[in-house]
Enzyme design. Structure first.
Site, short mmCIF file in Angstrom:
data_model
loop_
_atom_site.label_atom_id
_atom_site.label_comp_id
_atom_site.label_asym_id
_atom_site.label_seq_id
_atom_site.Cartn_x
_atom_site.Cartn_y
_atom_site.Cartn_z
N ASN A 18 0.91 -1.17 0.00
CA ASN A 18 0.00 0.00 0.00
C ASN A 18 0.93 1.20 0.00
O ASN A 18 1.77 1.31 0.90
CB ASN A 18 -0.82 -0.07 1.27
CG ASN A 18 -2.16 0.62 1.27
OD1 ASN A 18 -2.76 0.71 2.33
ND2 ASN A 18 -2.66 1.09 0.14
N ASN A 70 -6.99 9.79 0.24
CA ASN A 70 -7.02 8.74 -0.78
C ASN A 70 -6.61 9.36 -2.12
O ASN A 70 -6.61 10.60 -2.26
CB ASN A 70 -8.46 8.21 -0.94
CG ASN A 70 -8.84 7.25 0.17
OD1 ASN A 70 -8.17 6.27 0.44
ND2 ASN A 70 -9.95 7.55 0.83
N CYS A 78 -6.11 5.72 7.67
CA CYS A 78 -5.38 4.74 6.86
C CYS A 78 -4.36 4.05 7.75
O CYS A 78 -3.45 4.69 8.28
CB CYS A 78 -4.68 5.46 5.71
SG CYS A 78 -3.73 4.36 4.66
N ASN A 80 -2.15 1.39 7.06
CA ASN A 80 -0.81 1.24 6.47
C ASN A 80 -0.15 2.61 6.34
O ASN A 80 1.05 2.77 6.57
CB ASN A 80 -0.90 0.58 5.09
CG ASN A 80 -1.23 -0.89 5.18
OD1 ASN A 80 -0.84 -1.57 6.13
ND2 ASN A 80 -1.97 -1.39 4.22
N GLU A 192 -10.50 -0.90 -2.39
CA GLU A 192 -10.46 0.30 -1.55
C GLU A 192 -11.26 1.48 -2.12
O GLU A 192 -11.03 1.93 -3.24
CB GLU A 192 -9.02 0.77 -1.35
CG GLU A 192 -8.44 0.28 -0.04
CD GLU A 192 -7.21 1.04 0.36
OE1 GLU A 192 -7.29 2.27 0.55
OE2 GLU A 192 -6.17 0.39 0.45
N CYS A 202 -4.51 -3.40 2.79
CA CYS A 202 -5.27 -2.31 3.39
C CYS A 202 -5.23 -2.52 4.91
O CYS A 202 -5.78 -3.50 5.41
CB CYS A 202 -6.72 -2.36 2.88
SG CYS A 202 -7.78 -1.14 3.64
N THR A 204 -6.46 -0.84 7.69
CA THR A 204 -7.71 -0.85 8.47
C THR A 204 -8.57 -2.03 8.03
O THR A 204 -9.34 -2.58 8.83
CB THR A 204 -8.49 0.46 8.24
OG1 THR A 204 -8.56 0.75 6.84
CG2 THR A 204 -7.84 1.62 8.97
N1 LIG Z 1 -9.49 3.80 1.32
C1 LIG Z 1 -9.80 3.86 2.74
C2 LIG Z 1 -8.69 4.61 3.52
C3 LIG Z 1 -7.39 3.94 3.38
C4 LIG Z 1 -7.43 2.60 3.99
C5 LIG Z 1 -6.21 1.76 3.74
N2 LIG Z 1 -5.24 2.29 2.80
C6 LIG Z 1 -5.55 1.44 5.05
O1 LIG Z 1 -4.36 1.07 5.06
O2 LIG Z 1 -6.25 1.51 6.08
C7 LIG Z 1 -11.08 4.65 2.95
O3 LIG Z 1 -11.42 5.49 2.14
O4 LIG Z 1 -11.70 4.42 3.99
#
Ligand SMILES: N[C@H](CCC[C@H](N)C(=O)O)C(=O)O
Length: 262
Positions: A18, A70, A78, A80, A192, A202, A204
């Protein structure tokens, strides 16, 4: 787009694939309202290329604040990216081994341990059923579906359908597909929101999947394989069904640095 010409120094980081444009914005000079600029910088052909962009800024009572965008300019938490923000802050000399920083979903603690970042995630009050599937918010929203073999599942097609479904309108959700591969290990692939594609991992999302799998199998540690690398999630479960002391553990690496005039 305006006729701006701006020189921006940046560092490129990735956490299990990521990837993020990281900017030391303690001067608060980055135009954080210019979402088309964020989109341009994240564009994989016309810009630097990344799943997201992170600003590091000073914040009273914290070592730093991370502001995450994003690739489409929308904001969220986020996992990561937060791990990369911790590694980047160490590189900048803002922190040593432990840190307390602020993100969009509130305060976080983290520790750097021999190349891994152990990130404290926000507590989770409950897991929800969504038909045959699940929903958990781990700082960003996550739909979770178990599938036979995640490696040959149509992640983008099915992920897009759920992400844009009426059930999640208007904000949408991230979508994770899970296949157990051992008693304490799952394989996860994620569509995502805000990237509007599959990402290699990802943070989360894998945290949300680990809480569901851990709950169903009475575990307090879950190993997760993603296309971009391996992560671990630790947590404690309370009698009321909530989760706390949630740790997302994994690598975060600097890939390159540069300057872009845009
Ligand atoms: N695209 C996700 C945020 C980034 C999540 C992901 N990159 C991570 O590592 O948590 C959203 O709009 O909720």
């Amino acid at each position: 787009m305006g006729n701006r010409m701006m020189k921006i120094s940046f560092y490129k980081y990735q956490g299990t694939g990521n990837d993020f444009v990281m900017i030391d914005d303690r001067s608060e000079s980055f135009p954080d309202q210019d979402l088309s600029l964020v989109g341009q910088l994240c564009d994989r052909r016309f810009g630097i290329g990344a799943d997201g962009l992170i600003l590091i800024r000073n914040k009273a009572d914290f070592d730093f604040e991370m502001i995450y965008f994003n690739a489409d300019g929308s904001k969220s938490m986020c996992g990561n990216g937060a791990r990369c923000a911790v590694a980047f802050s160490k590189f900048l000399g803002i922190i040593e081994k432990n840190t307390s920083f602020l993100a969009i979903d509130g305060p976080h603690q983290a520790t750097l341990n021999d190349g891994l970042v152990e990130l404290g995630m926000s507590p989770v009050s409950s897991l929800a059923n969504m038909g045959q599937d699940y929903f958990v918010n781990t700082g960003s929203p996550h739909h979770i579906r178990y599938v036979e073999n995640v490696l040959d599942y149509p992640v983008v097609e099915q992920g897009g359908l759920i992400r844009y479904s009426q059930a999640y309108a208007p904000k949408g959700t991230n979508v994770n597909f899970v296949s157990p591969i051992a008693s304490d290990e799952i394989h996860v692939r994620t569509y995502e929101r805000g990237v509007e594609d599959e990402t290699l991992s990802c943070g989360t999302g894998v945290t949300a999947c680990a809480l569901v799998f851990g709950y169903q199998n009475a575990l307090n540690l879950v190993k997760i394989k993603t296309l971009g690398g391996n992560l671990k999630v630790k947590f404690t479960k309370s009698a009321d069904g909530s989760f706390k002391d949630i740790l997302l553990i994994g690598p975060a690496e600097q890939v390159f640095s540069g300057e872009i005039t845009i």
